[in-house]
Enzyme design. Sequence first.
Site, PDB file in Angstrom:
ATOM      1  N   ARG A 147      -9.822   8.203  -0.504  1.00  0.00           N
ATOM      2  CA  ARG A 147     -10.019   6.800  -0.846  1.00  0.00           C
ATOM      3  C   ARG A 147     -11.504   6.570  -1.053  1.00  0.00           C
ATOM      4  O   ARG A 147     -12.320   7.029  -0.234  1.00  0.00           O
ATOM      5  CB  ARG A 147      -9.499   5.893   0.288  1.00  0.00           C
ATOM      6  CG  ARG A 147      -9.474   4.437  -0.067  1.00  0.00           C
ATOM      7  CD  ARG A 147      -9.223   3.550   1.137  1.00  0.00           C
ATOM      8  NE  ARG A 147     -10.462   3.281   1.861  1.00  0.00           N
ATOM      9  CZ  ARG A 147     -10.547   2.365   2.830  1.00  0.00           C
ATOM     10  NH1 ARG A 147      -9.460   1.685   3.201  1.00  0.00           N
ATOM     11  NH2 ARG A 147     -11.701   2.146   3.443  1.00  0.00           N
ATOM     12  N   TYR A 159     -16.028  -4.731   1.953  1.00  0.00           N
ATOM     13  CA  TYR A 159     -15.061  -4.006   2.765  1.00  0.00           C
ATOM     14  C   TYR A 159     -15.168  -2.502   2.530  1.00  0.00           C
ATOM     15  O   TYR A 159     -15.334  -2.044   1.406  1.00  0.00           O
ATOM     16  CB  TYR A 159     -13.609  -4.435   2.453  1.00  0.00           C
ATOM     17  CG  TYR A 159     -12.693  -3.404   3.044  1.00  0.00           C
ATOM     18  CD1 TYR A 159     -12.141  -2.401   2.261  1.00  0.00           C
ATOM     19  CD2 TYR A 159     -12.548  -3.335   4.422  1.00  0.00           C
ATOM     20  CE1 TYR A 159     -11.406  -1.385   2.832  1.00  0.00           C
ATOM     21  CE2 TYR A 159     -11.828  -2.317   4.995  1.00  0.00           C
ATOM     22  CZ  TYR A 159     -11.262  -1.341   4.204  1.00  0.00           C
ATOM     23  OH  TYR A 159     -10.566  -0.332   4.783  1.00  0.00           O
ATOM     24  N   ASP A 210      -8.839   0.599  -1.981  1.00  0.00           N
ATOM     25  CA  ASP A 210      -8.302  -0.512  -1.196  1.00  0.00           C
ATOM     26  C   ASP A 210      -9.020  -1.808  -1.596  1.00  0.00           C
ATOM     27  O   ASP A 210     -10.221  -1.950  -1.357  1.00  0.00           O
ATOM     28  CB  ASP A 210      -8.535  -0.230   0.297  1.00  0.00           C
ATOM     29  CG  ASP A 210      -7.787  -1.206   1.199  1.00  0.00           C
ATOM     30  OD1 ASP A 210      -7.728  -0.947   2.411  1.00  0.00           O
ATOM     31  OD2 ASP A 210      -7.254  -2.212   0.682  1.00  0.00           O
ATOM     32  N   HIS A 212      -8.232  -4.662  -0.443  1.00  0.00           N
ATOM     33  CA  HIS A 212      -8.291  -5.358   0.854  1.00  0.00           C
ATOM     34  C   HIS A 212      -8.053  -6.861   0.712  1.00  0.00           C
ATOM     35  O   HIS A 212      -8.836  -7.678   1.227  1.00  0.00           O
ATOM     36  CB  HIS A 212      -9.624  -5.080   1.546  1.00  0.00           C
ATOM     37  CG  HIS A 212      -9.471  -4.915   3.026  1.00  0.00           C
ATOM     38  ND1 HIS A 212      -9.746  -5.919   3.921  1.00  0.00           N
ATOM     39  CD2 HIS A 212      -9.066  -3.866   3.769  1.00  0.00           C
ATOM     40  CE1 HIS A 212      -9.535  -5.494   5.154  1.00  0.00           C
ATOM     41  NE2 HIS A 212      -9.113  -4.257   5.096  1.00  0.00           N
ATOM     42  N   GLU A 236      -4.512  -0.431  -3.409  1.00  0.00           N
ATOM     43  CA  GLU A 236      -3.936  -0.957  -2.170  1.00  0.00           C
ATOM     44  C   GLU A 236      -4.315  -2.416  -1.924  1.00  0.00           C
ATOM     45  O   GLU A 236      -5.432  -2.828  -2.195  1.00  0.00           O
ATOM     46  CB  GLU A 236      -4.431  -0.105  -1.014  1.00  0.00           C
ATOM     47  CG  GLU A 236      -4.058  -0.612   0.358  1.00  0.00           C
ATOM     48  CD  GLU A 236      -4.738   0.146   1.467  1.00  0.00           C
ATOM     49  OE1 GLU A 236      -5.298   1.225   1.194  1.00  0.00           O
ATOM     50  OE2 GLU A 236      -4.725  -0.349   2.593  1.00  0.00           O
ATOM     51  N   GLU A 262       0.079  -2.819   5.262  1.00  0.00           N
ATOM     52  CA  GLU A 262      -0.467  -2.461   6.584  1.00  0.00           C
ATOM     53  C   GLU A 262      -0.455  -3.651   7.530  1.00  0.00           C
ATOM     54  O   GLU A 262      -0.432  -3.482   8.747  1.00  0.00           O
ATOM     55  CB  GLU A 262      -1.876  -1.892   6.465  1.00  0.00           C
ATOM     56  CG  GLU A 262      -2.921  -2.872   6.041  1.00  0.00           C
ATOM     57  CD  GLU A 262      -4.288  -2.219   5.936  1.00  0.00           C
ATOM     58  OE1 GLU A 262      -4.428  -1.207   5.236  1.00  0.00           O
ATOM     59  OE2 GLU A 262      -5.228  -2.731   6.557  1.00  0.00           O
ATOM     60  N   ARG A 283       2.953   0.472   3.174  1.00  0.00           N
ATOM     61  CA  ARG A 283       1.914   0.904   4.118  1.00  0.00           C
ATOM     62  C   ARG A 283       2.264   0.591   5.585  1.00  0.00           C
ATOM     63  O   ARG A 283       1.424   0.748   6.456  1.00  0.00           O
ATOM     64  CB  ARG A 283       0.613   0.199   3.776  1.00  0.00           C
ATOM     65  CG  ARG A 283       0.103   0.512   2.402  1.00  0.00           C
ATOM     66  CD  ARG A 283      -0.960   1.580   2.394  1.00  0.00           C
ATOM     67  NE  ARG A 283      -2.139   1.205   3.123  1.00  0.00           N
ATOM     68  CZ  ARG A 283      -2.767   2.046   3.947  1.00  0.00           C
ATOM     69  NH1 ARG A 283      -2.267   3.233   4.174  1.00  0.00           N
ATOM     70  NH2 ARG A 283      -3.864   1.673   4.568  1.00  0.00           N
ATOM     71  N   GLU A 339      -2.427   7.875   5.678  1.00  0.00           N
ATOM     72  CA  GLU A 339      -3.869   7.631   5.816  1.00  0.00           C
ATOM     73  C   GLU A 339      -4.350   8.328   7.083  1.00  0.00           C
ATOM     74  O   GLU A 339      -3.680   8.296   8.126  1.00  0.00           O
ATOM     75  CB  GLU A 339      -4.134   6.131   5.925  1.00  0.00           C
ATOM     76  CG  GLU A 339      -5.601   5.775   6.125  1.00  0.00           C
ATOM     77  CD  GLU A 339      -5.828   4.281   6.136  1.00  0.00           C
ATOM     78  OE1 GLU A 339      -4.849   3.518   6.106  1.00  0.00           O
ATOM     79  OE2 GLU A 339      -6.998   3.866   6.163  1.00  0.00           O
ATOM     80  N   TRP A 402     -10.677 -11.413   4.399  1.00  0.00           N
ATOM     81  CA  TRP A 402     -11.504 -10.220   4.667  1.00  0.00           C
ATOM     82  C   TRP A 402     -10.699  -8.970   4.369  1.00  0.00           C
ATOM     83  O   TRP A 402      -9.506  -8.917   4.622  1.00  0.00           O
ATOM     84  CB  TRP A 402     -11.970 -10.179   6.121  1.00  0.00           C
ATOM     85  CG  TRP A 402     -12.710  -8.903   6.354  1.00  0.00           C
ATOM     86  CD1 TRP A 402     -13.961  -8.558   5.909  1.00  0.00           C
ATOM     87  CD2 TRP A 402     -12.198  -7.731   7.008  1.00  0.00           C
ATOM     88  NE1 TRP A 402     -14.264  -7.284   6.254  1.00  0.00           N
ATOM     89  CE2 TRP A 402     -13.207  -6.739   6.927  1.00  0.00           C
ATOM     90  CE3 TRP A 402     -10.985  -7.421   7.621  1.00  0.00           C
ATOM     91  CZ2 TRP A 402     -13.050  -5.468   7.474  1.00  0.00           C
ATOM     92  CZ3 TRP A 402     -10.822  -6.156   8.158  1.00  0.00           C
ATOM     93  CH2 TRP A 402     -11.864  -5.209   8.092  1.00  0.00           C
TER      94      TRP A 402
END
Length: 402
Positions: A147, A159, A210, A212, A236, A262, A283, A339, A402
């Site tokens: 990643r 991030y 990602d 995020h 992601e 996630e 995820r 991951e 975030w």
Amino acid sequence: MKIRDAKVFVCCPGRNFVTLKIWTDQGIYGLGDATLNGRELAVASYLSDHVIPCLIGRDPSQTEDIWQYLYRGAYWRRGPVTMSAIAAVDMALWDIKGKALNTPVYNLLGGKSRTGVLVYGHANGQDIEQTVDEVAKYKEMGYLAIRAQTGIPGLPSTYGVAGDKLFYEPAEKGLPPENSWSTEKYLLHVPKLFEALRLKFGDDLHLLHDVHHRLIPIEAARLGKSLEPHHLFWLEDAVTAELQEGFRIIRKHTTTPLAVGEVFNAVWDAHILITEQLIDYLRMTVVHSGGLTHLKKIAALAEIYHVRTGSHGATDLSPVAMAAALHFDISVNNFGIQEYMRHTKETDEVFPHAYSFANGYLHPGDSPGLGVDYDEVLGAKLPYERAYLPVNRKLDGTMFNW
Ligand code: CS2
Ligand code: MG
């Protein structure tokens, strides 16, 4: 066999972890991870004050009934705190079951479906050049999937980019640090990163990114299209996913594979994403999604719709969660990738484990149960230290994701 006792341990080997230990009357004990980054004590209390009294005397082999008892019996269903607490109990019971039957947990989940678990690592840098160098380092370490996250010109932080540390530890002691964000700057810069990476490393290396949770669907569609020439393994958390239907817009515009989940904690967080094939990888994790018992059911639903697993595995999931994840990963048919942000040496000393990394793959090991332990003496020397994940504001001060 009966559950004789259970206790929650909170320790901080550089970052906080919450571990549940369940003892049986036959001397076998099991471990579960209950770590919820930035809200650890909420789960610790949920377990100690509300769940543990209901476990004593129960038969630990009844993983399904105990899961249903804790899920339906809570009345106030779902949510990250509840599902992380249920997950910790579930992991510990599977650990006990494997130890009692003297077999690794993956043998109770259908056995090994593959020789190893493909993982991806995190390369990050303040700028494109530094990130390219970091990707080279991970390639050197044997990773087949990496990643990549880079700083954005004009933004003081973003991030996934560490300050002076090799790994990106998002939670910080004290009150939540404030990050700042510009979607425009980000959308212009990220395609340049992957153009540079493909130029340097060619087409074989799996590259992931990602977002995020930082875009809205049409922006994610624009980013996905701009990244198509660089054929990412996945993009992601392109957008926040409370509105699962929002992914229909992204899907309409781009073939870049999408990963999300996630922050999900129950199958209902993803059932539209799965059944409408709006994503390619899910995820969700053993620690935040109700344990192995629930994650197995989610993977079975996903398998019908061509959705593969891609479980979260950042350092805020303890080695107990990583061990349990690997027993799930090596057995489930529609496995995609795992991951793997390496824990620090200090963390590994508190949580000795059987899993190991070689040539881009993790292996769960063949110890009975989950193959992980918790050093109570070491953990007791490392007390909890309140820490928070950052918050994020747009350049004009507007509160953002975030
Ligand atoms: C990130 C995580 O690894 C990832 O994909 O989204 O590092 C996430 O920021 C942390 O787990 C939050 O605690
Ligand atoms: Mg993520």
